[in-house]
Design an enzyme around this catalytic site. Structure first.
Site, PDB file in Angstrom:
ATOM      1  CG  HIS A 476      -2.201   0.761   1.006  1.00 26.87           C
ATOM      2  ND1 HIS A 476      -2.299   1.849   0.163  1.00 26.87           N
ATOM      3  CD2 HIS A 476      -3.440   0.587   1.509  1.00 26.87           C
ATOM      4  CE1 HIS A 476      -3.550   2.307   0.175  1.00 26.87           C
ATOM      5  NE2 HIS A 476      -4.255   1.557   0.974  1.00 26.87           N
ATOM      6  CE1 TYR A 592      -8.974   7.151   6.903  1.00 29.47           C
ATOM      7  CE2 TYR A 592      -9.957   6.009   5.034  1.00 29.47           C
ATOM      8  CZ  TYR A 592      -8.929   6.753   5.579  1.00 29.47           C
ATOM      9  OH  TYR A 592      -7.857   7.092   4.801  1.00 29.47           O
TER      10      TYR A 592
END
Length: 792
Positions: A476, A592
């Site tokens: 990531h 989120y």
């Protein structure tokens, strides 16, 4: 290895009368073709670099300006207002022996060319900064869907006019605006608004005191440094985000950071593992070639507004290198091999021959050779990749101690410099309607596998299964999911609609059996290192075994029906998630949702705090038996509008969390203690969500080929006691949810949460379509709710 293969074509014998050389014509031909290809590649890269460097102008426009200036010398009109004469006077004079007339004419021509070049460069920068000013306007994004104002239409026309024709991937980079730094007052106001539904009155008042104290005491000093950075750096967030959120984390990246992307949901083009891998790898090489040359079309919102392409640069030949205190991202160029893992062995496969990519049929041959190889792993080789799945510090220490020299270093370099990492798995996976948990097993395989059959440090791992299914596990730190998704969309479309397979399921093309066999990597792993590998494996296995995963295909309705209700599909789903969360846990939580900021130079992501006061009011109304349908619908529209506005603010640089994060980093550098920032940065995201976007709808006509739809991807849970939810809206009638949590938490259950999502979606739709309400009891998959009980 390639060196050994070429050595057989070059032999010499020492004789008394001299040296007898024997050269292989085949090798000489390959060397020649490789050289031609390399120079051709450099020429194309140079050409495209020039085209992108002068965009939105073109090299031919320079010639037009030069001709115009030269013409002025003959018609005795000076468009330079005397500047050409000034340049001429300052040019050095030639020798006295040269004709003064000839010398004067030469200086005049040279002066005109220099002035024309300067004017051309000035016009390029003028166009570029005009386009940057236009792209700094974001009023268009706040307009209602389908209702475009006259000013926005005019703005779009100007953007198209200044954008030029046929832009390359990186053409717009210099014209993208910088990410603005929001004001502290606005950020704190939005933050307090976002936590209001999560705190009682006493807790909220305490937080308000902390926020106001920060605003009045330390905020101005920290903000000044942040504004200074925004002037100097291309993006005031991205470098710190990569370093402190990803690279400085010492916990395992498997599950905690890496994410996955699935194959086509319903279709498998061929059930031959080697053939499918051959086509997919070849399609990836085609994508890489276009990426290196900058020939991909830039992604543009509304088909006009460009997005930043910086993240795409590190897609291939990139590895996260472990360190004691922090990792680094190593990106190499022009590496021509692939690393393949199969049953505990590592193989190096060369991707080029004779100056060209291996054809799909040639790649199939190479992969089939690996599948047919029956050799055993060397001592310590089987679980070696578990080092990348465990904590970063033990891996960094083992790398320094055991892989710094000799064959271990050579083999590790081969892995870390490879284009990417391919695992030929030995257990079939994929979605099977006849198996209720097939999508769950598929997701867990892609997310963590066996904990030792993925090299989690590579930019991405391509996983190939025996039944022909594929998938990706991506690291990531170097980029976000839409970047990998863009490549994967291209690869799947190329595989299915351009490369294809024979009737027997093999790759098309002749079989070339003359290729050198893939070479085994060699290892000398001592017992102490094997112990470190085993510790990392056991640590990683504990994490993997704790992941509770559920894949949910929602087919009752999709984007088409939601849009008919005149609301945003994303807002609809986010409110359904809030309703599902409240029904599952009985409380609201900090939520989120990832939003992109790629309309700015080097932009990555921002957070949308989806749990708003408006969403809370809507959810409570849904759970209130006394609330009428009209009241619920009114509250839904208010909450959806609020969510859309927050999403738009995040996309346009007015989010909350990246600003507060950077203020916190500045405070740590300055040694300034801020209880408010510490409190904000320590708050857990118990519900973390993300939408997988479809970016290249032109590649596959879903209406014509409804079975060729992707399944999206997902990630592990962010909080120990929370959920991770990724979803993809496919076509008009399918939404796929990927839900994760932890078995070790007694209060969460991914399957149960999937039931709540399904019911919440149908209940909300019933506000618009009452007949959908009866589907709740008709849906066979979700007739029984096992509240509070873990499924096995």
């Amino acid at each position: 290895m390639a060196e050994a293969h070429q050595a057989v074509g070059f032999q010499f014998t020492v004789r008394p009368d001299g040296v007898d050389l024997k050269l292989s014509q085949e090798v000489i031909k390959n060397i020649y073709l490789s050289g031609v290809t390399a120079w051709k590649k450099r020429a194309i890269q140079f050409k495209n670099g020039v085209l992108a460097g002068v965009y939105p102008a073109s090299p031919s426009s320079w010639l037009i300006v030069v001709i115009a200036m030269m013409s002025s010398l003959y018609i005795r009109v000076d468009p330079s207002l005397g500047m050409i004469d000034a340049i001429k006077e300052n040019l050095p004079h030639r020798s006295e022996t040269v004709s003064s007339v000839t010398g004067s004419q030469t200086r005049a021509v040279l002066s005109a060319i220099l002035f024309a070049t300067g004017l051309w460069l000035f016009l390029i920068y003028l166009l570029r900064y005009t386009l940057k000013a236009l792209l700094s306007y974001h009023g268009w994004i706040f307009e209602s869907h389908g209702k475009m104002s006259t000013s926005t239409k005019l703005w779009l026309s100007l953007v198209k006019m200044f954008s030029g024709r046929r832009p390359l991937l990186y053409s717009f980079q210099a014209s993208l605006p910088r990410l603005p730094v929001p004001s502290v007052d606005d950020t704190i106001q939005r933050y307090l608004e976002s936590v209001r539904p999560l705190l009682d009155t006493k807790q909220y008042n305490q937080m308000e005191i902390l926020a106001n104290d920060f605003k009045e005491s330390k905020a101005a000093q920290l903000q000044r440094y942040l504004i200074l950075k925004s002037w100097w750096a291309t993006n005031y967030v991205s470098d710190w985000w990569e370093e402190y959120i990803y690279l400085r984390s010492r916990s395992p990246i498997m599950v905690n950071s890496n994410f996955y992307i699935m194959d086509l949901l319903y279709m498998t083009p061929t059930h031959r593992q080697a053939a499918r891998a051959g086509n997919v790898v070849h399609a990836m090489l085609q994508y890489r070639r276009k990426l290196e040359r900058g020939e991909h079309a830039p992604l543009r919102a509304l088909g006009t507004v460009p997005m930043c392409s910086t993240q795409m640069e590190r897609m291939f030949n990139t590895t996260r290198i472990p360190g004691i205190e922090t990792d680094i991202v190593q990106h190499l160029t022009d590496r021509k091999h692939l690393l393949v893992y199969h049953k505990g062995r590592f193989f190096q496969v060369w991707l080029y021959t004779g100056g060209r990519h291996l054809l799909p049929s040639e790649l199939e041959t190479q992969f089939q050779r690996i599948l047919n190889d029956t050799s055993e792993p060397q001592p310590g080789e089987l679980k070696l990749a578990a080092l990348t799945a465990g904590s970063r510090v033990p891996w960094a220490r083992a790398r320094i101690k055991y892989f710094g020299q000799g064959v271990n270093k050579a083999s590790l370099d081969a892995i870390e410099s490879a284009a990417f990492f391919l695992t030929l798995d030995d257990e079939p996976q994929g979605y099977d309607p006849a198996k209720t948990r097939s999508l769950d097993s598929y997701a867990k395989s892609l997310l963590h596998g066996k904990c030792y059959d993925r090299w989690f440090d590579k930019s991405f791992n391509l996983i190939s299964y025996p039944n022909g299914k594929m998938g990706i596990n991506a690291e990531h730190s170097w980029a976000d999911a839409p970047i990998v998704g863009h490549m994967w969309e291209y690869v799947l479309a190329t595989d299915c609609f351009h490369l294809g397979y024979t009737e027997e399921g093999h790759c098309k093309g002749d079989v070339n059996k003359g290729l050198p066999c893939p070479s085994r990597l060699q290892w000398q792993i001592p017992a102490e290192c094997q112990e470190a590998i085993e510790k990392s494996y056991l640590s990683a296995k504990q994490i993997a075994d704790d992941v509770d995963f559920h894949g949910c295909l929602f087919t009752e309705f999709g984007k088409g029906l939601i849009k008919k209700c005149r609301t945003s599909p994303d807002a609809f789903i986010q409110l359904a998630l809030q309703l599902a969360q409240f029904r599952d846990q009985g409380v609201f939580c900090l939520t989120y949702e990832s939003s992109m900021t790629r309309m700015f130079r080097d932009g990555r992501t921002e957070t949308v705090r989806s749990c708003t006061s408006e969403a809370e009011a809507f959810v409570r109304a849904m759970e209130d038996a006394g609330a009428t349908k009209a009241q619920r619908l009114a509250l839904f529209r208010k909450a959806a509008d609020k969510h859309q506005n927050m999403y738009r603010l995040a996309m346009t640089g007015s989010g909350i969390d990246r600003h507060l994060f950077c203020l916190y980093i500045v405070s740590k550098y300055l040694g300034v203690d801020s209880p408010f920032l510490k409190k904000v940065l320590s708050e857990p995201w118990k519900l973390s969500t993300s939408q997988t976007p479809q970016q290249q709808l032109n590649l596959v006509d879903i209406n014509k080929f409804p079975k060729y739809v992707g399944a999206g991807g997902g990630f592990g849970p962010v909080a120990d006691d929370g959920y991770g939810v990724s979803y993809i809206i496919v076509g008009e009638n399918l939404i796929t949810f990927h839900i994760s949590c932890k078995f070790s938490c007694p209060d969460t259950d991914s399957y149960r949460f999937g039931q709540h999502i399904w019911k919440a979606m149908v209940d909300i739709q019933a506000l618009f379509k009452p007949e959908n309400n009866k589907k709740i009891v008709e849906h066979a998959k979700y007739t029984q709710l096992e509240n509070g009980k873990k499924h096995i």
